[in-house]
Design an enzyme around this catalytic site. Structure first.
Site, PDB file in Angstrom:
ATOM      1  CG  ASP A 267       4.487   1.548  -2.800  1.00 20.38           C
ATOM      2  OD1 ASP A 267       4.928   0.446  -2.431  1.00 20.38           O
ATOM      3  OD2 ASP A 267       3.268   1.797  -2.850  1.00 20.38           O
ATOM      4  CG  ASP A 269       2.730  -0.146   0.443  1.00 19.12           C
ATOM      5  OD1 ASP A 269       2.007   0.590  -0.251  1.00 19.12           O
ATOM      6  OD2 ASP A 269       3.505  -0.997  -0.043  1.00 19.12           O
ATOM      7  CG  ASP A 385       0.678   3.880  -1.384  1.00 16.78           C
ATOM      8  OD1 ASP A 385       0.726   4.949  -2.030  1.00 16.78           O
ATOM      9  OD2 ASP A 385       0.576   2.759  -1.919  1.00 16.78           O
TER      10      ASP A 385
HETATM   11  N1  CTP Z   1      -3.584  -1.797  -1.702  1.00 16.34           N
HETATM   12  C1  CTP Z   1      -4.857  -1.444  -1.363  1.00 16.34           C
HETATM   13  N2  CTP Z   1      -5.408  -0.280  -1.831  1.00 16.34           N
HETATM   14  C2  CTP Z   1      -4.697   0.510  -2.652  1.00 16.34           C
HETATM   15  C3  CTP Z   1      -3.393   0.178  -3.012  1.00 16.34           C
HETATM   16  C4  CTP Z   1      -2.857  -0.992  -2.517  1.00 16.34           C
HETATM   17  O1  CTP Z   1      -5.498  -2.171  -0.610  1.00 16.34           O
HETATM   18  N3  CTP Z   1      -5.248   1.644  -3.077  1.00 16.34           N
HETATM   19  C5  CTP Z   1      -3.004  -3.029  -1.163  1.00 16.34           C
HETATM   20  C6  CTP Z   1      -2.765  -4.058  -2.247  1.00 16.34           C
HETATM   21  O2  CTP Z   1      -3.842  -4.955  -2.327  1.00 16.34           O
HETATM   22  C7  CTP Z   1      -1.515  -4.744  -1.813  1.00 16.34           C
HETATM   23  C8  CTP Z   1      -0.856  -3.793  -0.803  1.00 16.34           C
HETATM   24  O3  CTP Z   1      -1.773  -2.728  -0.596  1.00 16.34           O
HETATM   25  O4  CTP Z   1      -1.856  -5.918  -1.133  1.00 16.34           O
HETATM   26  C9  CTP Z   1       0.462  -3.270  -1.311  1.00 16.34           C
HETATM   27  O5  CTP Z   1       0.318  -2.711  -2.604  1.00 16.34           O
HETATM   28  P1  CTP Z   1       1.515  -2.253  -3.510  1.00 16.34           P
HETATM   29  O6  CTP Z   1       2.329  -1.229  -2.811  1.00 16.34           O
HETATM   30  O7  CTP Z   1       0.959  -1.859  -4.826  1.00 16.34           O
HETATM   31  O8  CTP Z   1       2.325  -3.596  -3.774  1.00 16.34           O
HETATM   32  P2  CTP Z   1       3.502  -4.310  -2.998  1.00 16.34           P
HETATM   33  O9  CTP Z   1       3.072  -5.690  -2.778  1.00 16.34           O
HETATM   34  O10 CTP Z   1       3.900  -3.521  -1.794  1.00 16.34           O
HETATM   35  O11 CTP Z   1       4.667  -4.312  -4.072  1.00 16.34           O
HETATM   36  P3  CTP Z   1       5.803  -3.205  -4.301  1.00 16.34           P
HETATM   37  O12 CTP Z   1       6.984  -3.721  -3.551  1.00 16.34           O
HETATM   38  O13 CTP Z   1       6.041  -3.163  -5.766  1.00 16.34           O
HETATM   39  O14 CTP Z   1       5.305  -1.906  -3.773  1.00 16.34           O
HETATM   40 MN    MN Z   2       4.291  -1.443  -1.937  1.00 17.19          MN
HETATM   41 MN    MN Z   3       1.541   0.812  -2.319  1.00 20.86          MN
END
Ligand code: CTP
Ligand code: MN
Ligand code: MN
Length: 461
Positions: A267, A269, A385
């Site tokens: 995703d 962020d 997100d």
């Molecule tokens: N996070 C959070 N609250 C959420 C979702 C995520 O605080 N509701 C934080 C997680 O702890 C993480 C960061 O946001 O440290 C990123 O989360 P995520 O997108 O799930 O993982 P990524 O490390 O970005 O991996 P990916 O590349 O697969 O998205």
């Molecule tokens: Mn992510």
């Molecule tokens: Mn995320």
């Protein structure tokens, strides 16, 4: 370079390779915590009149595969005291441990899940490839089970337990179902126990799906394709433009895996803030409404900081920011220099499933109007997100949303155990002095915790 003390933070080299510099430092002190960077960082910093933030391109590549005896670096059991880059020399082991961790999660065995995740994480941080069991001497967080797995891979090239697991019907099915946006382990397991195995069967079953799951299924084929850095960057720019319509001075920052230097992710962020605290209130609704009118939004779930949903058993990992989990409709022509059809390193199980469903190029089998054949459509569905943080909490939000999850988890664990402080994505509270510690930057947070600063690229625990 005479003394390589702990206070050395940057080592700049003009002609030596990363490996040479690393060896040199290792011989001098046995410890290498400093960032190894190229002369370009120095010249650019001089030009800018201040030390610049170190980017990946400034870093010297260290490819050491030398055995452990060359350097005897003490390894902390806390991920926040280790430097974990994306250069993982122990893939063979960490891939196997990841599958075991995942299966433990499918069995709702949190302790076992964490044990395998920790073992995998510690191997990722090692600056050498493990070639014999002796290389693991003194490495913490490795349980008997993990050691057995490593030993077997060293001896046979693979691990019987893992090989069996990936053929296991329940493991395969739960992996398939949890790869749908909005489906967690509990739901996937329920469907499995009801006899469902494939996405076809799920669609045909008339099982009541949540709005989120419906969207997850509708855009399944796009969502399982990894998001590229170029796509993430386009989305950041598009969101920034939307945000600036309402608050021209607001900041939109790419966080998560992309900030840690990953080339792809599941995703995008994005963290939003504004220097005049209070101005950010109501912003999220305005931005989402505007983007929806522009046709950019396929699904959205706004969570107000007032009516926060607690979706997890680990509330300490979640925060109270206004946020929105959305599925973004990215026009392919908005992305620079990327091939949107690259299959990258994505999960073959999920991709095979998509093919099996007839979604992989051959049009026609999908009953949903929005689910056109991927190759023909000029857009891609992408999970985004969006998080809005008040300025005074921005540094904590940035640290919390940059991850990795295990890095965050260990930061909090470290803060609690060694400093009697409570860390969250909002703040740091000193439980002895009974006061909040302010921070304007991530560096200040690490300093409050008495930790060496670890840059995002080294938080890939
Ligand atoms: N996070 C959070 N609250 C959420 C979702 C995520 O605080 N509701 C934080 C997680 O702890 C993480 C960061 O946001 O440290 C990123 O989360 P995520 O997108 O799930 O993982 P990524 O490390 O970005 O991996 P990916 O590349 O697969 O998205
Ligand atoms: Mn992510
Ligand atoms: Mn995320």
């Amino acid at each position: 370079m005479g003394q390589n003390s702990e206070s050395v933070t940057h080592v700049v080299s003009e002609n030596n390779s990363g490996d040479e510099v690393f060896e040199l430092l290792a011989k001098q002190s046995g410890i290498c915590r400093a960032a190894l960077i190229d002369i370009t960082w120095f010249t650019e910093s001089m030009a800018a009149g201040k030390p610049l933030e170190i980017e990946n391109r400034h870093r010297l590549q260290v490819n050491r595969t030398a055995d452990r005896s060359a350097t005897d670096i003490p390894v902390s059991q806390y991920a926040c005291q280790r430097r974990t880059t994306l250069n993982n020399r122990n893939n063979l082991f960490t891939n196997a441990l990841k599958i075991l961790a995942e299966n433990a999660e499918f069995c709702e065995n949190e302790g076992r899940n964490l044990a395998f995740a920790r073992a995998s994480s510690i191997l990722k941080s090692l600056p050498y490839r493990v070639t014999k069991m002796d290389d693991l001497q003194g490495i913490p967080s490795l349980g008997e089970h993990s050691k057995k797995v490593i030993k077997e891979i060293l001896e046979d090239g693979n691990c019987g337990e893992v090989e069996k697991l990936i053929q296991n019907e329940r493991y395969q099915t739960l992996k398939r179902f949890t790869s749908i946006f909005g489906v967690g382990v509990k739901t996937a397991d329920k469907w499995y126990r009801e006899g469902l195995r494939t996405l076809h069967e799920l669609k045909a079953s008339k099982i009541k799906l949540t709005k989120e799951q419906e969207a997850g299924l509708l855009y399944y084929e796009d969502l399982i394709v990894p998001v590229t850095m170029a796509e993430a960057d386009s989305i950041r720019k598009i969101v920034e433009e939307a945000v600036h319509r309402f608050l021209p001075a607001a900041v939109v920052k790419l966080t998560g895996g992309f900030r840690r230097g990953k080339e792809s992710g599941h995703d995008v962020d994005l963290l939003i803030t504004h220097q005049d605290e209070g101005k950010e209130q109501g912003l999220l609704h305005q931005v989402i409404n505007w983007m929806a009118v522009q046709g950019m939004i396929l699904y959205d779930d706004i969570t107000d900081n007032r009516d926060q949903k607690w979706k997890t058993k680990e509330p300490e990992l979640f925060d109270h920011f206004a946020k929105c989990y959305l599925i973004f409709k990215l026009q392919k022509d908005m992305v620079n220099v990327v091939d949107l059809n690259t299959s990258g390193d994505h999960d073959s199980l999920a991709v095979n499933e998509a093919k099996e469903m007839g979604l992989g190029g051959q049009a026609g089998t999908c009953e949903h109007a929005g689910c056109a054949s991927v190759k023909d459509k000029d857009w891609k569905a992408i999970r985004v997100d969006l998080v809005v943080a008040p300025f005074s909490q921005y540094a904590y939000a940035l640290l919390g949303w940059t991850g990795s999850r295990l890095f965050e988890r260990d930061l909090r664990r470290y803060a609690k155990h060694f400093k009697h402080m409570s860390l969250s994505s909002h703040s740091l509270f000193d439980n002895e002095q009974k006061r909040f510690l302010m921070a304007a930057t991530e560096e200040e947070i690490f300093a409050h915790l008495g930790l060496d600063y670890i840059p995002p690229q080294e938080r890939n625990a």
